[in-house]
Scaffold this motif. Sequence first.
Motif, PDB file in Angstrom:
ATOM      1  N   GLY A   1       5.694 -11.424   9.432  1.00 13.23           N
ATOM      2  CA  GLY A   1       5.012 -12.499   8.737  1.00 13.23           C
ATOM      3  C   GLY A   1       5.068 -12.425   7.225  1.00 13.23           C
ATOM      4  O   GLY A   1       4.432 -13.239   6.542  1.00 13.23           O
ATOM      5  N   ILE A   2       5.816 -11.463   6.671  1.00  8.74           N
ATOM      6  CA  ILE A   2       5.885 -11.300   5.214  1.00  8.74           C
ATOM      7  C   ILE A   2       7.341 -11.404   4.767  1.00  8.74           C
ATOM      8  O   ILE A   2       8.180 -10.558   5.117  1.00  8.74           O
ATOM      9  N   LYS A   3       7.621 -12.452   3.990  1.00  6.50           N
ATOM     10  CA  LYS A   3       8.958 -12.657   3.445  1.00  6.50           C
ATOM     11  C   LYS A   3       8.918 -12.573   1.929  1.00  6.50           C
ATOM     12  O   LYS A   3       7.992 -13.085   1.299  1.00  6.50           O
ATOM     13  N   LEU A   4       9.922 -11.924   1.373  1.00  4.98           N
ATOM     14  CA  LEU A   4      10.024 -11.777  -0.074  1.00  4.98           C
ATOM     15  C   LEU A   4      11.233 -12.543  -0.597  1.00  4.98           C
ATOM     16  O   LEU A   4      12.311 -12.536   0.017  1.00  4.98           O
TER      17      LEU A   4
ATOM     18  N   TYR B   1      13.374  -9.274  -7.268  1.00  2.00           N
ATOM     19  CA  TYR B   1      12.620  -9.811  -6.129  1.00  2.00           C
ATOM     20  C   TYR B   1      11.167 -10.000  -6.521  1.00  2.00           C
ATOM     21  O   TYR B   1      10.678  -9.396  -7.479  1.00  2.00           O
ATOM     22  N   ASP B   2      10.480 -10.857  -5.795  1.00  2.08           N
ATOM     23  CA  ASP B   2       9.052 -11.083  -5.981  1.00  2.08           C
ATOM     24  C   ASP B   2       8.278 -10.200  -5.008  1.00  2.08           C
ATOM     25  O   ASP B   2       8.511 -10.235  -3.799  1.00  2.08           O
ATOM     26  N   HIS B   3       7.346  -9.379  -5.553  1.00  2.00           N
ATOM     27  CA  HIS B   3       6.447  -8.627  -4.688  1.00  2.00           C
ATOM     28  C   HIS B   3       5.660  -9.582  -3.782  1.00  2.00           C
ATOM     29  O   HIS B   3       5.553 -10.777  -4.051  1.00  2.00           O
TER      30      HIS B   3
ATOM     31  N   SER C   1       2.040 -14.697   0.406  1.00  2.00           N
ATOM     32  CA  SER C   1       0.739 -14.212  -0.065  1.00  2.00           C
ATOM     33  C   SER C   1      -0.169 -14.001   1.140  1.00  2.00           C
ATOM     34  O   SER C   1      -0.511 -14.954   1.837  1.00  2.00           O
ATOM     35  N   THR C   2      -0.539 -12.740   1.375  1.00  2.00           N
ATOM     36  CA  THR C   2      -1.318 -12.414   2.568  1.00  2.00           C
ATOM     37  C   THR C   2      -2.540 -11.555   2.292  1.00  2.00           C
ATOM     38  O   THR C   2      -3.318 -11.294   3.205  1.00  2.00           O
ATOM     39  N   PHE C   3      -2.704 -11.107   1.053  1.00  2.00           N
ATOM     40  CA  PHE C   3      -3.708 -10.055   0.810  1.00  2.00           C
ATOM     41  C   PHE C   3      -5.107 -10.463   1.233  1.00  2.00           C
ATOM     42  O   PHE C   3      -5.840  -9.656   1.805  1.00  2.00           O
ATOM     43  N   ASP C   4      -5.501 -11.691   0.944  1.00  2.00           N
ATOM     44  CA  ASP C   4      -6.867 -12.106   1.276  1.00  2.00           C
ATOM     45  C   ASP C   4      -7.111 -12.117   2.778  1.00  2.00           C
ATOM     46  O   ASP C   4      -8.242 -11.902   3.231  1.00  2.00           O
ATOM     47  N   GLN C   5      -6.067 -12.364   3.568  1.00  4.07           N
ATOM     48  CA  GLN C   5      -6.205 -12.351   5.019  1.00  4.07           C
ATOM     49  C   GLN C   5      -5.918 -10.956   5.602  1.00  4.07           C
ATOM     50  O   GLN C   5      -6.578 -10.511   6.542  1.00  4.07           O
ATOM     51  N   ARG C   6      -4.927 -10.268   5.008  1.00  5.70           N
ATOM     52  CA  ARG C   6      -4.527  -8.953   5.506  1.00  5.70           C
ATOM     53  C   ARG C   6      -4.310  -8.013   4.322  1.00  5.70           C
ATOM     54  O   ARG C   6      -3.187  -7.856   3.834  1.00  5.70           O
ATOM     55  N   PRO C   7      -5.368  -7.375   3.838  1.00  5.94           N
ATOM     56  CA  PRO C   7      -5.223  -6.462   2.701  1.00  5.94           C
ATOM     57  C   PRO C   7      -4.255  -5.325   3.017  1.00  5.94           C
ATOM     58  O   PRO C   7      -4.161  -4.870   4.165  1.00  5.94           O
ATOM     59  N   TYR C   8      -3.551  -4.866   2.018  1.00  3.41           N
ATOM     60  CA  TYR C   8      -2.582  -3.783   2.179  1.00  3.41           C
ATOM     61  C   TYR C   8      -2.739  -2.807   1.015  1.00  3.41           C
ATOM     62  O   TYR C   8      -3.240  -3.157  -0.055  1.00  3.41           O
TER      63      TYR C   8
ATOM     64  N   ALA D   1      -4.295  -9.788  -6.310  1.00  5.26           N
ATOM     65  CA  ALA D   1      -4.159  -8.950  -5.114  1.00  5.26           C
ATOM     66  C   ALA D   1      -3.871  -7.496  -5.448  1.00  5.26           C
ATOM     67  O   ALA D   1      -4.511  -6.580  -4.907  1.00  5.26           O
ATOM     68  N   HIS D   2      -2.920  -7.244  -6.329  1.00  8.79           N
ATOM     69  CA  HIS D   2      -2.510  -5.862  -6.589  1.00  8.79           C
ATOM     70  C   HIS D   2      -3.616  -5.070  -7.280  1.00  8.79           C
ATOM     71  O   HIS D   2      -3.719  -3.857  -7.082  1.00  8.79           O
TER      72      HIS D   2
END
Length: 301
Positions: free
Chosen positions: A17-20, A63-65, A73-80, A218-219
């Motif tokens: 679910g994460i594409k860069l 590349y974009d982190h 963009s997933t941090f708010d739903q799935r923090p890493y 997020a970071h």
Amino acid sequence: MQQRQQRQQQYVEVAPGIKLWTERRGDPEAPALLLIMGAQASGLGWPDALADDLATRHQVIRYDHRDTGRSTSTFDQRPYPITDLAQDVVAVLDALGVERAHLVGMSLGGMLTQLVLADHPERVLSATLIGTCALSEAPYAAPDGTEIPVAELPGIAPEVLELWSRPVEDAGLEAELDRRVEHWRVLNGRQLGVDDAYFRDLERRIIEHTGTHIASTAHARADDSHMLRTDALAGTKVPTLVVSAPAEPVFPPPHPQHLAQVVGGGTAHLVEIPGMGHALPPAVQGPLAEAVLAHTASLRP
């Protein structure tokens, strides 16, 4: 300044679910050089002119982190944790079919480069570390022989901390551009003049690339534990260049000197870019490209 190279853009999946977003330029048969930007920064934070200069001898990859630019963009739903961003570096190389690459990391990107250097040295041809600190507990040996604990090395400049302490509010595009230009003005340091128009144009292009002017945090909120690699960095055999920036306000000297002592047991090469701070204005791009290219060229058979 080199003419702009042909670019190839591609989305790569680094986790479910994460594409860069990635971009390549230069000869695809040339040794790969991966540019790793800092926290909250799109790959476009690496200036086009610098990427073009490096692409005269390399296939250059930006590349974009996660949670930046066009990437997922997933941090708010799935923090890493921050360490996942280092795993993304390896995943980008895998997805693009690159077995080994020269890594160039700035700020948080320099930390991610150290993590890959320590955990996946077989994937790294060389490393270049810019505007960052050592992921090591080894003390700094001052010129007079005094050993200084890492915790006692100079911290972030007060003006940077003050700027970072302000809440980031959505007051519209132009206000956000004003905020980002002020940010670069402070990060640039006090030795080189600041071209507000240059940084405003850079950030306008990043915003157009991203599709929104709303900045991610997020970071800054990600877990930054489990990042120390004292022994692995001391034992690495990967040739490493450390760039010293005398006007650096985030990781000021002697952080670069400490890095050069830590990596490879003191075998890292240290180069100073006159006037440089924690930014990449036009005045430092040529000298930086020359330093990186000299480093990578020294490793060729």
